[in-house]
Design an enzyme around this catalytic site. Structure first.
Site, PDB file in Angstrom:
ATOM      1  CG  ASN A 156       4.192  -7.221  -2.299  1.00 25.35           C
ATOM      2  OD1 ASN A 156       3.793  -7.966  -1.298  1.00 25.35           O
ATOM      3  ND2 ASN A 156       5.501  -6.436  -1.982  1.00 25.35           N
ATOM      4  CD  GLU A 252       9.899  -7.630   4.623  1.00 24.55           C
ATOM      5  OE1 GLU A 252       9.392  -6.039   4.702  1.00 24.55           O
ATOM      6  OE2 GLU A 252       9.334  -8.248   3.813  1.00 24.55           O
ATOM      7  CB  CYS A 287       8.153  -3.144   1.934  1.00 23.77           C
ATOM      8  SG  CYS A 287       8.982  -4.999   1.884  1.00 23.77           S
ATOM      9  CD  GLU A 465      10.882 -12.355   6.819  1.00 24.05           C
ATOM     10  OE1 GLU A 465       9.749 -12.875   6.916  1.00 24.05           O
ATOM     11  OE2 GLU A 465      10.720 -11.283   5.969  1.00 24.05           O
TER      12      GLU A 465
END
Length: 490
Positions: A156, A252, A287, A465
């Site tokens: 993405n 993630e 997400c 992150e």
């Protein structure tokens, strides 16, 4: 766009400071989802290729770990400048290859450059501690790089993930192997061309490929940590493969995120937030999208009537066109899957507010497009309320009882983001503490803040992150005890 693709020479594997054909000779077609047409053929790595890449990366690591931190930071900032200078070209590659609008992809390049600068500036913050031991000893800890890090990326935001996610491992002194998304590898390969010569040979590798390459990296004994951005299923597979060598993972993963609107919130602002939180620009393929909206009954209908007008600015179009405000779905398989969710929502009795179909524009007939879609009166048992769709579909439900609403919010296996809308500070903080999510906005939605830890609870992931913690996670701690008695007996 064709001119950009012609100059892309690197379609093979990049490691050891050079380009290599895959050992099995496999090249696979990468496509333009906006036109459903092939772009070019790209190498597909297998386990034998991964062995060679890892060997080169281990050799590169031996050189890179000796480069002083401030010099590593300088090089990362030099890469950031290269990204900025070539942002338009890199954005064009992503727009053609992953289907997101080119205007948005230029922004992705800016974010990646900012992450390179950010971690380049943190290189002196990998600090240890001293532990008091009395006058005859010194006890201290130091942080050292792990070795070779593999990062497996999602489709993405291909370039933003490539350039942005290489920053922390490199700043910490590791060699980095990037496995770009198999659906959209071109911008990662172009970055390898652009930065060639800036880093010691072997320190930065780009290995296009599919599941075989990803599994080989995750299980390889020469890889010291593996990180993935992807689905929960992909994360589980990586974690299992990594367990063979007891290597740490950074995951993630997916989300089925909630937006919660209380009755005192402004209906107009809530409607804006619901549309913004869905990330319709890149077709909800995120997400972090707040794809479930829980709106208090006192403002429910007021919010719903505003949504069609708010979402009207997102019109599917050719991704490489600067005027496009909403791009294409990544593939025909994903397009069919999303349309299946829309059909099931209708069959299960959800009320369609807008969208729900493919666009009628004849220019888009070959590509994979879906209108921005919003359903109301969604029950918690419906598929669109439970499963991650990863598409432009928002599920809206009314609520009256706060405890019951929070139970529904927390009932899914995911726990990535949540957005809370209210003018009551006490209520806002109480709700933020109750929701099972790793990243919570109050009267805000969708934004990331460089320096703030991003990551999920439950099956949305492990690790954080975009912060100092990410940098530290790519180091290992060593304790050193020094006797000051010279080895002589007391």
């Amino acid at each position: 766009m064709q001119d950009t693709l012609v100059v892309l020479a690197g379609r093979s594997l990049y490691y050891g400071g050079g380009w290599h054909h895959p050992r099995a000779g496999r090249y696979v077609e990468t496509r333009n989802p906006g036109l459903n047409e092939p772009i070019c053929a790209v190498a597909e790595a297998d386990a034998a290729d991964v062995d060679a890449v890892v060997a080169a990366a281990r050799a590169g690591f031996k050189l890179w770990r000796k480069v002083v931190p401030l010099e590593r930071g300088r090089i990362l900032k030099a890469i950031a400048e290269i990204v900025r200078k070539n942002a338009r070209e890199l954005a064009a590659l992503d727009a053609a290859n992953c289907g997101n609008p080119i205007k948005e992809m230029v922004g992705d390049a800016a974010i990646a450059a900012a992450q390179l600068d950010f971690f380049g500036g943190l290189v002196t913050e990998m600090k240890g501690d001293t532990i008091p031991m009395g006058p005859d000893a010194l006890n201290l800890t130091v942080r050292q790089p792990l070795g070779v890090v593999a990062r497996i990326l999602a489709f993405n935001h291909p370039f933003m993930f490539c350039a942005g996610k290489m920053a922390a491992p490199l700043a910490a002194g590791n060699a980095i192997i990037i496995k770009p998304p198999e659906q959209a590898p071109l911008s990662s390969l172009r970055l390898a061309e652009l930065v060639e010569g800036l880093l010691p040979e072997g320190v930065f590798s780009v290995v296009p490929g599919g599941r075989e390459a990803g599994a080989a990296l995750a299980s390889h004994p020469g890889v010291d940590k593996v990180a993935i951005i992807g689905s929960v299923g992909a994360g589980r597979a990586v974690m299992k493969a990594a367990s063979d060598t007891i290597k740490p993972v950074l995951l993630e993963l997916g989300g089925k995120n909630a937006l919660i609107a209380f009755g005192d919130a402004d209906p107009d602002k809530v409607a804006d937030a619901m549309v913004a939180g869905m990330n319709f620009t890149w077709c909800g393929q995120s997400c972090g999208s707040t794809s479930r909206a829980f709106v208090h009954k006192d403002i429910y209908e007021q919010v719903l009537k505003r949504l069609p007008r708010k979402v009207a600015r997102f019109v599917p179009g050719i991704p490489t066109d600067d005027a496009t405000t909403m791009g294409a779905i990544i593939s025909g398989v994903q397009h069919e899957r999303i349309m299946g969710f829309i059909t099931s929502a209708k069959d299960e009795g959800a009320r369609l507010i807008c969208g729900g179909a493919t666009p009628s524009d004849p220019r888009l007939r070959k590509g994979f497009y879906i209108e921005p879609t919003i359903f109301a009166d969604v029950a918690p048992t419906m598929r669109i309320a439970r499963d991650e769709i990863f598409g432009p579909v928002l599920a809206v439900a009314p609520w009256a009882d706060e405890a019951a609403m929070l139970e529904q919010v927390n009932s899914v296996e995911y726990g990535l983001t949540c957005s809370i809308w209210t003018n009551d500070l006490t209520r806002a903080h109480r709700t933020a503490m109750e929701v099972e999510a790793g990243f919570v906005w109050i009267n805000e939605v969708s934004k990331h803040f460089l320096g703030a830890p991003f990551g999920g609870w439950k099956q949305s992931g492990i690790g954080r992150e975009e912060c100092l913690g990410e940098l530290i996670s790519f180091t290992q701690e060593k304790n050193i005890h020094i006797s000051l008695t010279g080895g002589a007996p007391n």
